[in-house]
Structures are given as structure tokens and as C-alpha cells.
Motif scaffolding. Sequence first.
Motif, PDB file in Angstrom:
ATOM      1  N   GLN A  13       0.947  -1.169  -0.064  1.00 10.81           N
ATOM      2  CA  GLN A  13       0.036   0.073   0.101  1.00 10.81           C
ATOM      3  C   GLN A  13       0.884   1.345  -0.107  1.00 10.81           C
ATOM      4  OE1 GLN A  13      -2.529  -0.449   3.324  1.00 10.81           O
ATOM      5  NE2 GLN A  13      -4.254  -1.240   2.066  1.00 10.81           N
ATOM      6  N   ALA A  14       0.429   2.241  -0.391  1.00 10.85           N
ATOM      7  CA  ALA A  14       1.156   3.417  -0.459  1.00 10.85           C
ATOM      8  C   ALA A  14       1.559   3.746   0.723  1.00 10.85           C
ATOM      9  CB  ALA A  14       0.052   4.668  -1.104  1.00 10.85           C
ATOM     10  N   GLY A  15       2.856   4.485   0.871  1.00  9.81           N
ATOM     11  CA  GLY A  15       3.716   4.539   2.261  1.00  9.81           C
ATOM     12  C   GLY A  15       4.144   3.479   2.817  1.00  9.81           C
ATOM     13  N   GLY A  16       4.074   2.248   2.248  1.00  7.66           N
ATOM     14  CA  GLY A  16       4.685   1.275   2.768  1.00  7.66           C
ATOM     15  C   GLY A  16       6.241   1.119   2.046  1.00  7.66           C
ATOM     16  N   SER A  17       7.032   0.061   2.404  1.00  8.44           N
ATOM     17  CA  SER A  17       8.328  -0.067   2.014  1.00  8.44           C
ATOM     18  C   SER A  17       8.529  -1.491   1.294  1.00  8.44           C
ATOM     19  CB  SER A  17       9.133  -0.058   3.310  1.00  8.44           C
ATOM     20  OG  SER A  17       9.286   1.320   3.839  1.00  8.44           O
ATOM     21  N   LEU A  18       9.540  -1.628   0.652  1.00 10.10           N
ATOM     22  CA  LEU A  18      10.108  -2.670  -0.047  1.00 10.10           C
ATOM     23  C   LEU A  18      11.561  -2.564  -0.248  1.00 10.10           C
ATOM     24  CD1 LEU A  18       7.527  -3.655  -3.209  1.00 10.10           C
ATOM     25  CD2 LEU A  18       7.817  -4.766  -1.064  1.00 10.10           C
ATOM     26  N   ARG A  19      12.224  -3.671  -0.333  1.00 10.78           N
ATOM     27  CA  ARG A  19      13.655  -3.935  -0.324  1.00 10.78           C
ATOM     28  C   ARG A  19      13.917  -4.632  -1.677  1.00 10.78           C
ATOM     29  NH1 ARG A  19      18.725  -5.789   3.131  1.00 10.78           N
ATOM     30  NH2 ARG A  19      18.132  -7.736   2.717  1.00 10.78           N
ATOM     31  N   LEU A  20      14.417  -4.105  -2.683  1.00 13.99           N
ATOM     32  CA  LEU A  20      14.861  -4.897  -3.819  1.00 13.99           C
ATOM     33  C   LEU A  20      16.280  -5.496  -3.700  1.00 13.99           C
ATOM     34  CD1 LEU A  20      13.233  -2.917  -6.659  1.00 13.99           C
ATOM     35  CD2 LEU A  20      12.175  -4.761  -5.373  1.00 13.99           C
ATOM     36  N   SER A  21      16.476  -6.682  -4.261  1.00 14.52           N
ATOM     37  CA  SER A  21      17.907  -7.189  -4.371  1.00 14.52           C
ATOM     38  C   SER A  21      18.432  -7.503  -5.731  1.00 14.52           C
ATOM     39  CB  SER A  21      18.101  -8.257  -3.452  1.00 14.52           C
ATOM     40  OG  SER A  21      17.591  -8.010  -1.911  1.00 14.52           O
ATOM     41  N   CYS A  22      19.739  -7.390  -5.898  1.00 10.95           N
ATOM     42  CA  CYS A  22      20.166  -7.515  -7.263  1.00 10.95           C
ATOM     43  C   CYS A  22      21.530  -8.206  -7.073  1.00 10.95           C
ATOM     44  CB  CYS A  22      20.354  -6.091  -8.146  1.00 10.95           C
ATOM     45  SG  CYS A  22      21.348  -6.455  -9.715  1.00 10.95           S
ATOM     46  N   ALA A  23      21.667  -9.594  -7.400  1.00 14.09           N
ATOM     47  CA  ALA A  23      22.568 -10.517  -7.139  1.00 14.09           C
ATOM     48  C   ALA A  23      23.388 -10.755  -8.292  1.00 14.09           C
ATOM     49  CB  ALA A  23      22.027 -11.816  -6.280  1.00 14.09           C
ATOM     50  N   ALA A  24      24.567 -10.914  -8.433  1.00 18.01           N
ATOM     51  CA  ALA A  24      25.343 -11.092  -9.485  1.00 18.01           C
ATOM     52  C   ALA A  24      25.939 -12.625  -9.671  1.00 18.01           C
ATOM     53  CB  ALA A  24      26.315 -10.021  -9.812  1.00 18.01           C
ATOM     54  N   SER A  25      25.943 -13.000 -10.547  1.00 17.40           N
ATOM     55  CA  SER A  25      26.734 -14.551 -10.838  1.00 17.40           C
ATOM     56  C   SER A  25      27.828 -14.478 -10.597  1.00 17.40           C
ATOM     57  CB  SER A  25      26.194 -15.216 -12.065  1.00 17.40           C
ATOM     58  OG  SER A  25      26.667 -14.220 -13.021  1.00 17.40           O
ATOM     59  N   GLY A  26      28.408 -15.562  -9.993  1.00 19.29           N
ATOM     60  CA  GLY A  26      29.968 -15.628  -9.956  1.00 19.29           C
ATOM     61  C   GLY A  26      30.407 -14.663  -8.639  1.00 19.29           C
ATOM     62  N   ASN A  27      29.617 -14.030  -8.071  1.00 22.12           N
ATOM     63  CA  ASN A  27      30.207 -13.109  -7.136  1.00 22.12           C
ATOM     64  C   ASN A  27      30.983 -11.880  -7.659  1.00 22.12           C
ATOM     65  OD1 ASN A  27      30.360 -11.620  -4.551  1.00 22.12           O
ATOM     66  ND2 ASN A  27      31.508 -13.220  -3.539  1.00 22.12           N
ATOM     67  N   THR A  28      30.694 -11.314  -8.791  1.00 19.54           N
ATOM     68  CA  THR A  28      31.408 -10.687  -9.319  1.00 19.54           C
ATOM     69  C   THR A  28      31.147  -8.948  -9.288  1.00 19.54           C
ATOM     70  OG1 THR A  28      30.080 -10.837 -11.605  1.00 19.54           O
ATOM     71  CG2 THR A  28      32.146 -12.290 -11.350  1.00 19.54           C
ATOM     72  N   LEU A  29      30.032  -8.700  -8.696  1.00 17.23           N
ATOM     73  CA  LEU A  29      29.254  -7.507  -8.365  1.00 17.23           C
ATOM     74  C   LEU A  29      30.302  -6.515  -8.180  1.00 17.23           C
ATOM     75  CD1 LEU A  29      26.493  -6.452  -9.119  1.00 17.23           C
ATOM     76  CD2 LEU A  29      26.357  -6.225  -6.631  1.00 17.23           C
ATOM     77  N   SER A  30      31.545  -6.618  -7.356  1.00 14.66           N
ATOM     78  CA  SER A  30      32.549  -5.733  -6.887  1.00 14.66           C
ATOM     79  C   SER A  30      33.153  -5.088  -8.163  1.00 14.66           C
ATOM     80  CB  SER A  30      33.451  -6.633  -5.994  1.00 14.66           C
ATOM     81  OG  SER A  30      34.158  -7.223  -6.697  1.00 14.66           O
TER      82      SER A  30
END
Length: 129
Positions: A13-30
Motif C-alpha cells: 500500500q502507499a506509504g509502505g516499504s520494499l527492499r529490492l535485491s540484485c545479485a550477480a552470478s559468480g560474486n562478480t558485482l564488486s
Amino acid sequence: QVQLIESGGGSVQAGGSLRLSCAASGNTLSKYAVGWFRQAPGKEREFVSAINRSGSTTYADSVRGRFTLSRDDVKGTAYLQMNTLKPEDMAVYYCAASGVLGSMSVLTDAVFPGYYSYWGQGTQVTVSS
């Protein structure tokens, strides 16, 4: 090749919260800057936020003060914390990774999708009034 997987979308609902995650394969996000974009039905994809390798962030005016982007390179995951959600935030949210932007201290160019080489499949965020 980097595969990005988004999660955390849903309905609130409006006013609420969400947390999106983005995971990279091979732990290469750095190695990359991470950006978030969103696309609502009938509208063009728009920039939401980006973070470079050192943790500097930039936000669209429409979300500044409500959204927070962070990264955990140990876990290979970036997080978009979305608070005080509004119906106009409703869209499919995409994360993207950029090697070019990763080392830039100023993220002026982060708003341009063309700087990103890798994209996730998107996650739906629905906000009801």
C-alpha cells in the motif's frame, strides 16, 4: 558474462516499504557500478539510482530521500531500499551493471542505459493507493 537476478518485488500500500535485491552470478558485482531503472506500462524506462564501486550514489529527483541504494560486495548483492512508496513508483524495476561507470567518482552518466552492459530480468513493484 554477468547474470543479474533481481528479487524483492511485490505489492504494498502507499506509504509502505520494499527492499529490492540484485545479485550477480559468480560474486562478480564488486567489479561494476550498479544501476536501477524502472518502467511503467506505456512509459519509457527511467533511471532510479546508481552506486559506483566505492559506494558513491546518485538518485533521480523523484526518489531522492525515499530510496536508498547500497551494496555488499562480500555477498555480491546490491540493495534498493524503497520507503514511503507512492502509486507513481509502480513499475517493473531492473538492475544493471556497468564496468565503465564502476570507477567513475562522479555518476553523471549513470542515468543513461547505454552505459550498462548487463541487465536483470526485472521485478514488479505494485503500489496501491
